[in-house]
Design a protein around this motif. Structure first.
Motif, PDB file in Angstrom:
ATOM      1  N   GLN A   1      -9.432   7.954   0.800  1.00  0.00           N
ATOM      2  CA  GLN A   1      -9.612   6.860  -0.149  1.00  0.00           C
ATOM      3  C   GLN A   1      -8.318   6.470  -0.863  1.00  0.00           C
ATOM      4  O   GLN A   1      -7.968   5.286  -0.942  1.00  0.00           O
ATOM      5  CB  GLN A   1     -10.681   7.238  -1.176  1.00  0.00           C
ATOM      6  CG  GLN A   1     -12.088   7.310  -0.595  1.00  0.00           C
ATOM      7  CD  GLN A   1     -13.139   7.644  -1.638  1.00  0.00           C
ATOM      8  OE1 GLN A   1     -12.866   8.336  -2.627  1.00  0.00           O
ATOM      9  NE2 GLN A   1     -14.352   7.172  -1.419  1.00  0.00           N
ATOM     10  N   LYS A   2      -7.593   7.468  -1.362  1.00  0.00           N
ATOM     11  CA  LYS A   2      -6.402   7.171  -2.154  1.00  0.00           C
ATOM     12  C   LYS A   2      -5.213   6.753  -1.301  1.00  0.00           C
ATOM     13  O   LYS A   2      -4.446   5.855  -1.687  1.00  0.00           O
ATOM     14  CB  LYS A   2      -6.020   8.394  -2.999  1.00  0.00           C
ATOM     15  CG  LYS A   2      -7.033   8.776  -4.060  1.00  0.00           C
ATOM     16  CD  LYS A   2      -6.559  10.019  -4.820  1.00  0.00           C
ATOM     17  CE  LYS A   2      -7.568  10.486  -5.848  1.00  0.00           C
ATOM     18  NZ  LYS A   2      -7.112  11.712  -6.562  1.00  0.00           N
TER      19      LYS A   2
ATOM     20  N   ASN B   1     -14.353   3.319   7.337  1.00  0.00           N
ATOM     21  CA  ASN B   1     -14.495   4.755   7.114  1.00  0.00           C
ATOM     22  C   ASN B   1     -13.608   5.507   8.078  1.00  0.00           C
ATOM     23  O   ASN B   1     -13.337   5.019   9.184  1.00  0.00           O
ATOM     24  CB  ASN B   1     -15.945   5.208   7.312  1.00  0.00           C
ATOM     25  CG  ASN B   1     -16.808   4.950   6.092  1.00  0.00           C
ATOM     26  OD1 ASN B   1     -16.423   4.202   5.183  1.00  0.00           O
ATOM     27  ND2 ASN B   1     -17.976   5.560   6.054  1.00  0.00           N
TER      28      ASN B   1
ATOM     29  N   LYS C   1      -9.224  -2.943   5.413  1.00  0.00           N
ATOM     30  CA  LYS C   1     -10.218  -2.765   4.362  1.00  0.00           C
ATOM     31  C   LYS C   1     -11.590  -2.572   5.000  1.00  0.00           C
ATOM     32  O   LYS C   1     -11.792  -2.859   6.172  1.00  0.00           O
ATOM     33  CB  LYS C   1     -10.234  -3.971   3.418  1.00  0.00           C
ATOM     34  CG  LYS C   1      -8.929  -4.160   2.633  1.00  0.00           C
ATOM     35  CD  LYS C   1      -9.038  -5.308   1.663  1.00  0.00           C
ATOM     36  CE  LYS C   1      -7.726  -5.541   0.903  1.00  0.00           C
ATOM     37  NZ  LYS C   1      -7.345  -4.403   0.071  1.00  0.00           N
ATOM     38  N   ASN C   2     -12.534  -2.063   4.219  1.00  0.00           N
ATOM     39  CA  ASN C   2     -13.925  -1.901   4.659  1.00  0.00           C
ATOM     40  C   ASN C   2     -14.029  -1.028   5.913  1.00  0.00           C
ATOM     41  O   ASN C   2     -14.594  -1.426   6.921  1.00  0.00           O
ATOM     42  CB  ASN C   2     -14.572  -3.265   4.920  1.00  0.00           C
ATOM     43  CG  ASN C   2     -14.494  -4.181   3.710  1.00  0.00           C
ATOM     44  OD1 ASN C   2     -14.765  -3.762   2.589  1.00  0.00           O
ATOM     45  ND2 ASN C   2     -14.104  -5.433   3.943  1.00  0.00           N
TER      46      ASN C   2
ATOM     47  N   GLY D   1      -6.873   4.078   1.955  1.00  0.00           N
ATOM     48  CA  GLY D   1      -7.630   2.927   1.493  1.00  0.00           C
ATOM     49  C   GLY D   1      -9.011   2.826   2.105  1.00  0.00           C
ATOM     50  O   GLY D   1      -9.621   1.747   2.126  1.00  0.00           O
ATOM     51  N   ALA D   2      -9.542   3.938   2.609  1.00  0.00           N
ATOM     52  CA  ALA D   2     -10.858   3.957   3.252  1.00  0.00           C
ATOM     53  C   ALA D   2     -11.968   3.923   2.206  1.00  0.00           C
ATOM     54  O   ALA D   2     -11.766   4.257   1.033  1.00  0.00           O
ATOM     55  CB  ALA D   2     -11.001   5.203   4.118  1.00  0.00           C
ATOM     56  N   ASP D   3     -13.155   3.504   2.654  1.00  0.00           N
ATOM     57  CA  ASP D   3     -14.323   3.539   1.784  1.00  0.00           C
ATOM     58  C   ASP D   3     -14.934   4.930   1.729  1.00  0.00           C
ATOM     59  O   ASP D   3     -15.485   5.341   0.709  1.00  0.00           O
ATOM     60  CB  ASP D   3     -15.382   2.544   2.284  1.00  0.00           C
ATOM     61  CG  ASP D   3     -14.905   1.104   2.195  1.00  0.00           C
ATOM     62  OD1 ASP D   3     -14.129   0.790   1.270  1.00  0.00           O
ATOM     63  OD2 ASP D   3     -15.292   0.288   3.051  1.00  0.00           O
ATOM     64  N   GLY D   4     -14.879   5.649   2.866  1.00  0.00           N
ATOM     65  CA  GLY D   4     -15.470   6.966   2.915  1.00  0.00           C
ATOM     66  C   GLY D   4     -15.094   7.700   4.179  1.00  0.00           C
ATOM     67  O   GLY D   4     -14.200   7.267   4.922  1.00  0.00           O
TER      68      GLY D   4
ATOM     69  N   LYS E   1       0.823  -1.201   0.000  1.00  0.00           N
ATOM     70  CA  LYS E   1       0.000   0.000   0.000  1.00  0.00           C
ATOM     71  C   LYS E   1       0.865   1.262   0.000  1.00  0.00           C
ATOM     72  O   LYS E   1       0.571   2.229  -0.713  1.00  0.00           O
ATOM     73  CB  LYS E   1      -0.936  -0.005   1.213  1.00  0.00           C
ATOM     74  CG  LYS E   1      -1.815   1.243   1.327  1.00  0.00           C
ATOM     75  CD  LYS E   1      -2.643   1.502   0.067  1.00  0.00           C
ATOM     76  CE  LYS E   1      -3.510   2.743   0.211  1.00  0.00           C
ATOM     77  NZ  LYS E   1      -3.959   3.254  -1.112  1.00  0.00           N
TER      78      LYS E   1
ATOM     79  N   SER F   1      -5.548   3.159   8.821  1.00  0.00           N
ATOM     80  CA  SER F   1      -6.863   3.680   9.174  1.00  0.00           C
ATOM     81  C   SER F   1      -6.730   4.674  10.320  1.00  0.00           C
ATOM     82  O   SER F   1      -5.628   5.043  10.716  1.00  0.00           O
ATOM     83  CB  SER F   1      -7.787   2.528   9.576  1.00  0.00           C
ATOM     84  OG  SER F   1      -7.430   2.042  10.859  1.00  0.00           O
TER      85      SER F   1
ATOM     86  N   ASP G   1     -16.741   9.844   7.643  1.00  0.00           N
ATOM     87  CA  ASP G   1     -17.855  10.234   8.496  1.00  0.00           C
ATOM     88  C   ASP G   1     -17.461  11.480   9.285  1.00  0.00           C
ATOM     89  O   ASP G   1     -16.290  11.646   9.644  1.00  0.00           O
ATOM     90  CB  ASP G   1     -18.218   9.113   9.482  1.00  0.00           C
ATOM     91  CG  ASP G   1     -18.673   7.847   8.771  1.00  0.00           C
ATOM     92  OD1 ASP G   1     -19.359   7.968   7.741  1.00  0.00           O
ATOM     93  OD2 ASP G   1     -18.333   6.747   9.247  1.00  0.00           O
TER      94      ASP G   1
END
Length: 555
Positions: free
Chosen positions: A452-453, A506, A503-504, A456-459, A362, A493, A461
């Motif tokens: 995200q870039k 926010n 992964k998966n 590697g987060a989905d979004g 990563k 994260s 909050d």
């Protein structure tokens, strides 16, 4: 086995004029702090500003673990290796904070036979830069409280004073305090707190200012509070900018020291990368590039923190562009990312290394995403096996990334020759440089891009508090500034427990702050503290000094 401080104390180093001469500097260009430390006079820039820039190498790392990675050690050893190859070289690093020195992490002067010296001075008071920043920061706080006491002409809302005080030590008891107690003559009571000095906006300003005039202008823009009508109050509004600049007149000058092997080193500024932007000063980096053919610099923690901020903030503001990026890893750290407990890291475990390599991959992707060539430096440990090393080499080959083993901790510059040659070979691999986000993107768009870039987060909050702050930032006209995300260094994260390549998930933004002087928006993600605490057994308990002045226990 000798400790770092014992190795440094045993070294026979030349006076600082010898290191200066290697950069073409004379005694008249220096302001001396004893025999082995000096600041470079501001007049030097006029003479060297039109020199061509040397090659710039940025050293970063995988996500840090308690097993250690050795980023600063690698930076210093790599510079010494270039010196052995006959290159005109300079290393440009951050100054250490006293907080980690007496806490848990240790110093920031390298280790083993790849150190900058005098390491005791560098890790302690050095040339007083951090003290100057601490004093200037707290002067602004004192003037602000005095303004409240003397009638509050600016109509400051005492509930919305955002300028805390700072201290260059870890002290959790000062995170939240009440000032102004003791009756009318002792000030206006209000809630406040302390941050560590390296989290001060003034530290960021010192490190991003291009010259003294720019420094002074940035100091005046610092937002210290809001009025009852919701407008900002700045240092300029308090008429104290001149005094702040005066206190930092010497601190802005880069500090010159040297490595154990006599390689020149500019050590200047020291924001943490988890709570600030994690890079040494623009001033020192620019001086180094004009004085040397090759410059090695570093950014704090992993490539998701220090390197991202170096590239998206420092490079955006200064126009600097690295020619190569070194990503430091160790077999031990990869095993931890692969699920192995620290107590079992000495045991061979190829499967754990292979699992942990997802984290390295990563960081490689992140570096290549900026259009920059990446070189993986594997720091050698005696417990590394051939099979484990081969697993790392295989991943690098599959990612079209150069790989080199580094033995600089044990061998100094001689142990970094392989790495130096790999880095030089990578200079021709660069593509078009690009940032993570565009200048004109909104704050929320920039945060999402990094999450995200890079992570590697989905979004993303937002807490209700953060949503209100974001709206206010845009209303006040700061909605196009770059962002500086403060998050844990222990994970890609915002959750320190998520190792490897999570992964998966926010990212949760809980607070945003305007750093108008620094020129960015601070985004606090997850549970991040801007004033660290001490561990159960702080390093301060092991440090001592004899009546003769011999220091022990300092790493």
């Amino acid at each position: 086995m000798l400790s770092d401080v014992e190795i440094a104390q045993a070294a026979q180093i030349e006076k600082i004029t010898a290191a200066a001469n290697k950069l073409g500097l004379t005694e008249d260009d220096l302001e001396f702090y004893g025999k082995f430390k000096a600041k470079i006079s501001a007049d030097v820039w006029k003479r060297i500003k039109d020199n061509p820039n040397g090659k710039l190498i940025l050293v970063t790392a995988i996500t840090p673990t308690p097993a250690g990675e050795g980023k600063t050690t690698t930076s210093i050893g790599l510079a010494d290796a270039f010196a052995r190859l006959g290159r005109k070289i300079c290393v440009a690093l951050r100054e250490p904070s006293l907080g980690p020195c007496f806490g848990i992490k240790g110093g920031a002067a390298g280790g083993g036979y790849a150190q900058v010296v005098p390491m005791e001075d560098i890790n302690l008071h050095f040339t007083g830069d951090f003290h100057a920043i601490t004093t200037a920061h707290n002067l602004l706080a004192a003037v602000l409280d005095n303004h409240l006491q003397q009638g509050n002409e600016l109509k400051i809302d005492v509930r919305r004073v955002v300028w805390k005080r700072v201290l260059d030590l870890n002290d959790r008891a000062l995170r939240n305090v009440i000032v102004g107690l003791g009756g009318k003559v002792n000030g206006v009571p209000r809630e406040s707190g302390f941050d560590i000095t390296v989290a001060s906006e003034m530290m960021a300003i010192l490190c991003l200012a291009t010259d003294f005039a720019d420094l002074k202008a940035r100091l005046g823009k610092i937002v210290v509070a809001y009025t009852v009508d919701g407008e900002i109050v700045t240092a300029d509004d308090l008429n104290v900018t001149g005094s702040l600049a005066l206190l930092l007149k010497d601190a802005i000058k880069p500090n010159l020291v040297q490595t154990l092997e006599g390689t020149p080193a500019l050590i200047h500024g020291g924001p943490f990368a988890n709570i600030a932007h994690g890079c040494n000063s623009v001033t020192a980096t620019r001086y180094a590039l004009k004085l040397a053919d090759v410059v090695v610099t570093e950014a704090g923690f992993g490539a998701d923190l220090g390197a991202e901020k170096f590239l998206d903030i420092k490079c955006r503001m200064s126009g600097l562009r690295p020619d190569a990026v070194v990503i430091v890893a160790t077999i031990r750290a990869l095993k931890m990312h692969g699920g192995v407990a620290k107590a079992n890291l000495a045991e061979p475990n190829v499967e754990a290394v292979e699992r942990g390599l997802a984290n390295l991959e990563k960081h490689i992707e992140n570096v290549q995403g900026f259009g920059l060539p990446a070189v993986v430096a594997l720091n050698d440990f005696p417990t590394d096996t051939a099979e484990e090393i081969a697993a790392v080499e295989k991943i690098c080959a599959g990612r079209d990334v150069r790989f080199a083993r580094s033995k600089v901790f044990a061998e100094g510059g001689a142990g970094g020759i392989e790495l130096a040659r790999a880095v030089e070979d990578s200079f021709n691999d660069a593509k078009d440089f690009r940032f993570t986000y565009a200048d004109d993107a909104g704050i929320a768009e920039k945060i999402l891009a990094v999450a995200q870039k890079i992570y590697g987060a989905d979004g993303v909050d937002y807490t209700n508090k953060a949503k209100k702050q974001l709206a206010e930032i845009e209303r006040l006209g700061f909605g196009r500034l770059p962002i500086c995300i403060a998050k844990t260094q222990y994970s890609l994260s915002d959750d320190a427990a998520k190792l490897g390549r999570p992964k998966n998930f926010n990212v949760t933004v809980r607070e945003l702050k305007i750093s108008a002087g620094a020129g960015f928006i601070v985004v606090l993600a997850g549970d991040i503290m801007t004033m660290p605490g001490l561990p159960k057994r702080p390093a301060a308990e092991k440090i001592d000094i004899t009546p003769e002045g011999v220091i022990s226990g300092l790493f």
